[in-house]
Structures are given as structure tokens and as C-alpha cells.
Design a protein around this motif. Structure first.
Motif, PDB file in Angstrom:
ATOM      1  N   ARG A 114      -3.791   1.019  -5.086  1.00  0.00           N
ATOM      2  CA  ARG A 114      -2.755   1.053  -4.046  1.00  0.00           C
ATOM      3  C   ARG A 114      -3.042   0.018  -2.964  1.00  0.00           C
ATOM      4  O   ARG A 114      -2.123  -0.668  -2.488  1.00  0.00           O
ATOM      5  N   ALA A 115      -4.297  -0.109  -2.563  1.00  0.00           N
ATOM      6  CA  ALA A 115      -4.664  -1.099  -1.548  1.00  0.00           C
ATOM      7  C   ALA A 115      -4.424  -2.516  -2.062  1.00  0.00           C
ATOM      8  O   ALA A 115      -3.933  -3.382  -1.326  1.00  0.00           O
ATOM      9  N   THR A 131      -0.708  -3.296  -1.981  1.00  0.00           N
ATOM     10  CA  THR A 131      -0.263  -3.549  -0.609  1.00  0.00           C
ATOM     11  C   THR A 131      -0.643  -4.961  -0.181  1.00  0.00           C
ATOM     12  O   THR A 131       0.181  -5.679   0.394  1.00  0.00           O
ATOM     13  N   ARG A 132      -1.877  -5.369  -0.474  1.00  0.00           N
ATOM     14  CA  ARG A 132      -2.300  -6.737  -0.126  1.00  0.00           C
ATOM     15  C   ARG A 132      -1.461  -7.764  -0.868  1.00  0.00           C
ATOM     16  O   ARG A 132      -1.052  -8.774  -0.299  1.00  0.00           O
ATOM     17  N   ARG A 164       1.638  -7.455  -2.005  1.00  0.00           N
ATOM     18  CA  ARG A 164       3.005  -7.501  -1.468  1.00  0.00           C
ATOM     19  C   ARG A 164       3.052  -8.241  -0.142  1.00  0.00           C
ATOM     20  O   ARG A 164       3.968  -9.019   0.112  1.00  0.00           O
ATOM     21  N   LEU A 165       2.070  -7.998   0.719  1.00  0.00           N
ATOM     22  CA  LEU A 165       2.038  -8.710   1.999  1.00  0.00           C
ATOM     23  C   LEU A 165       1.867 -10.210   1.767  1.00  0.00           C
ATOM     24  O   LEU A 165       2.526 -11.023   2.411  1.00  0.00           O
ATOM     25  N   PRO A 209       7.347  -8.868   7.393  1.00  0.00           N
ATOM     26  CA  PRO A 209       7.065  -7.699   6.545  1.00  0.00           C
ATOM     27  C   PRO A 209       8.133  -6.616   6.614  1.00  0.00           C
ATOM     28  O   PRO A 209       8.381  -5.935   5.635  1.00  0.00           O
TER      29      PRO A 209
END
Length: 71
Positions: free
Chosen positions: A18-19, A22-23, A25-26, A36
């Protein structure tokens, strides 16, 4: 060894994934030059367009009703 050790490792791996997502996608959104907060809207718009396109191509074909098309 604790019998539920695999559950702990799977939970840890899921949190890592999950982390990482997230990285990613950013990073992807920064490359696009989007703030964002717009990223979710852009994604939703894309899926809406995909959905509309799929509906259009899945419509049943009707025979032509115009007289010049029947000749």
C-alpha cells in the motif's frame, strides 16, 4: 514458532505494498504536473470515459431506417 506467523508477515507485506502504491501514484501525478488533489478527479474522469465508450460499443446495431440507406 507461532501458528499465526504467516498472518503477521502477510499484513506487513500488504502495508508495504500500500505504501509503495501511494508513492508511485504521487510520483506519477507529479510527472503529469497535476496537484495531488486533482489526481482522484482525473482518474474518475478517465473511468467515466471508459465506461461510456464501453456502453457505446455494446449497443445493439439497428438496421438503417433512412430511405437512401435502403437502396
Amino acid at each position: 514458532m507461532h501458528p499465526d506467523m504467516h498472518l503477521y508477515t502477510e499484513r506487513h507485506r500488504a502495508a508495504e505494498l500500500r505504501a509503495e502504491v501511494t508513492r508511485w501514484r504521487l510520483h506519477r501525478d507529479c510527472r503529469r504536473g497535476l496537484p495531488p488533489r486533482w489526481a482522484a478527479g482525473v482518474t474518475a474522469l478517465g473511468w467515466t470515459l471508459v465506461s461510456a465508450g464501453l456502453r457505446l460499443i455494446s449497443l445493439p446495431q439497428r438496421p438503417p431506417t433512412h430511405r437512401s440507406a435502403l437502396r
